[in-house]
Design a protein around this motif. Structure first.
Motif, mmCIF file in Angstrom:
data_model
loop_
_atom_site.group_PDB
_atom_site.id
_atom_site.type_symbol
_atom_site.label_atom_id
_atom_site.label_comp_id
_atom_site.label_asym_id
_atom_site.label_seq_id
_atom_site.Cartn_x
_atom_site.Cartn_y
_atom_site.Cartn_z
ATOM 1 N N PRO A 150 0.850 -1.199 0.004
ATOM 2 C CA PRO A 150 0.028 0.013 -0.150
ATOM 3 C C PRO A 150 0.890 1.305 0.010
ATOM 4 C CG PRO A 150 -0.872 -1.618 1.477
ATOM 5 C CD PRO A 150 0.339 -2.084 1.140
ATOM 6 N N LEU A 151 0.411 2.162 -0.952
ATOM 7 C CA LEU A 151 1.028 3.552 -0.852
ATOM 8 C C LEU A 151 -0.094 4.420 -0.494
ATOM 9 C CD1 LEU A 151 3.482 5.287 -1.793
ATOM 10 C CD2 LEU A 151 2.515 5.479 -3.939
ATOM 11 N N PHE A 152 -1.137 4.456 -0.674
ATOM 12 C CA PHE A 152 -2.370 5.516 -0.223
ATOM 13 C C PHE A 152 -3.345 4.813 0.276
ATOM 14 C CE2 PHE A 152 -5.394 8.683 -0.697
ATOM 15 C CZ PHE A 152 -4.985 9.870 0.137
ATOM 16 N N THR A 153 -3.965 5.154 1.203
ATOM 17 C CA THR A 153 -5.166 4.497 1.837
ATOM 18 C C THR A 153 -5.962 5.814 2.168
ATOM 19 O OG1 THR A 153 -4.163 2.563 2.606
ATOM 20 C CG2 THR A 153 -6.252 2.942 3.656
ATOM 21 N N PHE A 154 -7.118 5.629 1.902
ATOM 22 C CA PHE A 154 -8.283 6.699 2.038
ATOM 23 C C PHE A 154 -9.444 6.635 3.007
ATOM 24 C CE2 PHE A 154 -12.122 9.056 0.827
ATOM 25 C CZ PHE A 154 -11.546 10.310 1.132
ATOM 26 N N TYR A 155 -9.642 7.182 4.095
ATOM 27 C CA TYR A 155 -10.762 6.840 4.780
ATOM 28 C C TYR A 155 -11.578 8.121 4.692
ATOM 29 C CZ TYR A 155 -9.099 2.367 7.510
ATOM 30 O OH TYR A 155 -8.663 1.567 7.918
ATOM 31 N N SER A 212 4.146 4.989 3.772
ATOM 32 C CA SER A 212 2.936 4.740 3.056
ATOM 33 C C SER A 212 1.849 5.255 4.010
ATOM 34 C CB SER A 212 2.514 3.220 3.500
ATOM 35 O OG SER A 212 1.227 2.700 3.298
ATOM 36 N N LEU A 213 0.952 6.192 3.140
ATOM 37 C CA LEU A 213 0.011 7.379 4.005
ATOM 38 C C LEU A 213 -1.356 6.718 4.196
ATOM 39 C CD1 LEU A 213 0.006 10.154 4.958
ATOM 40 C CD2 LEU A 213 -0.537 10.962 2.570
ATOM 41 N N VAL A 214 -1.915 6.806 5.231
ATOM 42 C CA VAL A 214 -3.112 6.407 5.557
ATOM 43 C C VAL A 214 -3.812 7.894 5.835
ATOM 44 C CG1 VAL A 214 -4.976 5.112 6.879
ATOM 45 C CG2 VAL A 214 -2.606 4.321 6.284
ATOM 46 N N TRP A 215 -4.672 8.348 4.870
ATOM 47 C CA TRP A 215 -5.304 9.563 5.150
ATOM 48 C C TRP A 215 -6.738 9.395 5.550
ATOM 49 C CZ3 TRP A 215 -8.901 13.474 3.832
ATOM 50 C CH2 TRP A 215 -8.873 14.537 4.430
ATOM 51 N N VAL A 216 -7.247 10.272 6.854
ATOM 52 C CA VAL A 216 -8.604 10.120 7.348
ATOM 53 C C VAL A 216 -9.235 11.356 7.280
ATOM 54 C CG1 VAL A 216 -9.662 9.263 9.335
ATOM 55 C CG2 VAL A 216 -7.457 8.199 8.802
ATOM 56 N N ARG A 217 -10.566 11.109 6.937
ATOM 57 C CA ARG A 217 -11.400 12.486 7.083
ATOM 58 C C ARG A 217 -12.355 12.213 8.085
ATOM 59 N NH1 ARG A 217 -13.251 13.558 1.993
ATOM 60 N NH2 ARG A 217 -12.065 15.016 1.312
ATOM 61 N N GLY A 218 -12.802 13.241 9.046
ATOM 62 C CA GLY A 218 -14.109 12.997 9.750
ATOM 63 C C GLY A 218 -13.883 12.226 10.867
ATOM 64 N N ALA A 270 -10.205 9.400 19.146
ATOM 65 C CA ALA A 270 -10.215 7.968 19.392
ATOM 66 C C ALA A 270 -10.580 7.347 18.171
ATOM 67 C CB ALA A 270 -11.438 7.637 20.375
ATOM 68 N N ARG A 271 -11.423 7.621 17.161
ATOM 69 C CA ARG A 271 -11.435 6.639 15.953
ATOM 70 C C ARG A 271 -10.296 6.768 15.235
ATOM 71 N NH1 ARG A 271 -12.823 2.427 13.213
ATOM 72 N NH2 ARG A 271 -13.371 3.056 11.096
ATOM 73 N N VAL A 272 -9.314 8.128 15.216
ATOM 74 C CA VAL A 272 -7.749 7.971 14.504
ATOM 75 C C VAL A 272 -6.967 6.776 14.997
ATOM 76 C CG1 VAL A 272 -6.065 9.167 14.056
ATOM 77 C CG2 VAL A 272 -8.207 10.277 13.766
ATOM 78 N N ASP A 273 -7.007 6.916 16.593
ATOM 79 C CA ASP A 273 -6.328 5.687 17.165
ATOM 80 C C ASP A 273 -6.660 4.535 16.866
ATOM 81 O OD1 ASP A 273 -4.768 8.057 18.250
ATOM 82 O OD2 ASP A 273 -5.984 7.936 20.138
ATOM 83 N N ALA A 274 -7.894 4.281 16.840
ATOM 84 C CA ALA A 274 -8.348 2.991 16.226
ATOM 85 C C ALA A 274 -7.950 2.594 15.024
ATOM 86 C CB ALA A 274 -9.816 2.721 16.499
ATOM 87 N N ILE A 275 -8.117 3.414 13.998
ATOM 88 C CA ILE A 275 -7.577 3.086 12.681
ATOM 89 C C ILE A 275 -6.245 2.923 12.665
ATOM 90 C CG2 ILE A 275 -7.366 4.309 10.276
ATOM 91 C CD1 ILE A 275 -9.963 5.683 10.996
ATOM 92 N N ALA A 276 -5.216 3.614 13.329
ATOM 93 C CA ALA A 276 -3.936 3.480 13.522
ATOM 94 C C ALA A 276 -3.491 2.130 14.055
ATOM 95 C CB ALA A 276 -3.168 4.620 14.211
ATOM 96 N N ALA A 277 -4.320 1.411 14.893
ATOM 97 C CA ALA A 277 -4.128 0.415 15.416
ATOM 98 C C ALA A 277 -4.578 -0.656 14.395
ATOM 99 C CB ALA A 277 -4.847 0.154 16.848
ATOM 100 N N MET A 278 -5.397 -0.700 13.546
ATOM 101 C CA MET A 278 -5.811 -1.753 12.544
ATOM 102 C C MET A 278 -5.041 -1.552 11.442
ATOM 103 S SD MET A 278 -10.230 -1.319 12.472
ATOM 104 C CE MET A 278 -10.195 0.368 11.960
ATOM 105 N N GLU A 279 -4.404 -0.401 11.291
ATOM 106 C CA GLU A 279 -3.454 -0.228 10.049
ATOM 107 C C GLU A 279 -2.032 -0.637 10.380
ATOM 108 O OE1 GLU A 279 -4.372 0.312 6.882
ATOM 109 O OE2 GLU A 279 -6.557 0.725 7.088
#
Length: 229
Positions: free
Chosen positions: A19-24, A202-208, A212-221
């Motif tokens: 993965p190079l770019f992941t969009f949430y 490898s960039l995971v970019w998150v909107r909205g 707490a949700r950002v931290d959860a996404i970081a753990a999943m990713e």
């Protein structure tokens, strides 16, 4: 390899299949992950469209009026690969082509306008005015390999050394990085989209999402770093 910004980004990739770019987007529930190979294929299609269908030459102006999205990243990379000078933010001059959304059509008057749907599958846009191109129909048909014929002025003039120095102090090459930092102006595109990719992250970019949700996404990713504004 011609030193367009896209060539520099893709040249930093050790494994094109990773993965190079992941969009949430928490508002729509979208999660789209693109490997370097896939994002590179989209960028190649856009670059081929610009060169072969629109006639964009290195140094020509291409206007990108889009919010943060994986398709926006592909459009930027495609335009840079074609050697174009990418214009973002407030700009009153003439561009060879404008990439925008259906909701922003009234803000543009160019010979070539492409509506980008900003959906997970890059499907077509319906009921567009005559003379306005649909991203899906216009871009999908073009080849997913591209050979640059030259680089114009580096888009955004240059990526500031201060932006690269900041990112290099925060992330490492090959690291999975979650970010909520905006990239909707020339400065923020350089600092928050280009700079992480140029250092090989490898960039995971998150909107909205809230913290707490950002931290959860970081753990999943399995991210090694979280970048907040």
């Amino acid at each position: 390899m011609t030193d367009t910004l896209t060539s520099l980004v893709l040249g930093r990739v050790a494994d094109p299949a990773r993965p190079l770019f992941t969009f949430y987007d928490e508002g729509t529930g979208e999660r789209t992950e693109l490997s370097a190979a896939t994002l590179g294929n989209w960028a190649a299609k856009i670059a081929n469209y610009l060169r072969d269908e629109v006639g964009v030459a290195p140094g020509d102006d291409v206007r990108v009026d889009l919010p943060e999205h994986w398709q926006s990243a592909a459009v930027l990379l495609g335009a840079w690969w074609a050697g174009a000078r990418v214009l973002v933010g407030d700009y009153d001059g003439d561009a060879r082509v404008v990439f925008t959304t259906a909701g922003r059509l009234d803000q543009h008057d160019a010979d070539e306008i492409v509506v980008v749907p900003l959906d997970p599958f890059a499907m077509g846009s319906r009921d567009l005015p005559i003379g306005v191109d649909d991203f899906g129909e216009s871009v999908r048909a073009h080849g997913d390999r591209y050979s640059p014929v030259g680089a114009g002025e580096l888009a955004l003039d240059e990526v500031p050394t201060s932006a690269l120095a900041r990112i290099e102090s925060e992330v490492e090459a090959g690291q999975r990085v979650v970010s909520t930092r905006p990239w909707d102006t020339a400065d923020t595109i350089a600092a928050n989209l280009l700079a992480p990719l140029l250092v090989g992250a490898s960039l995971v970019w998150v909107r909205g999402a809230d913290d707490a949700r950002v931290d959860a996404i970081a753990a999943m990713e399995k991210a090694g770093r979280v970048l907040r504004p």
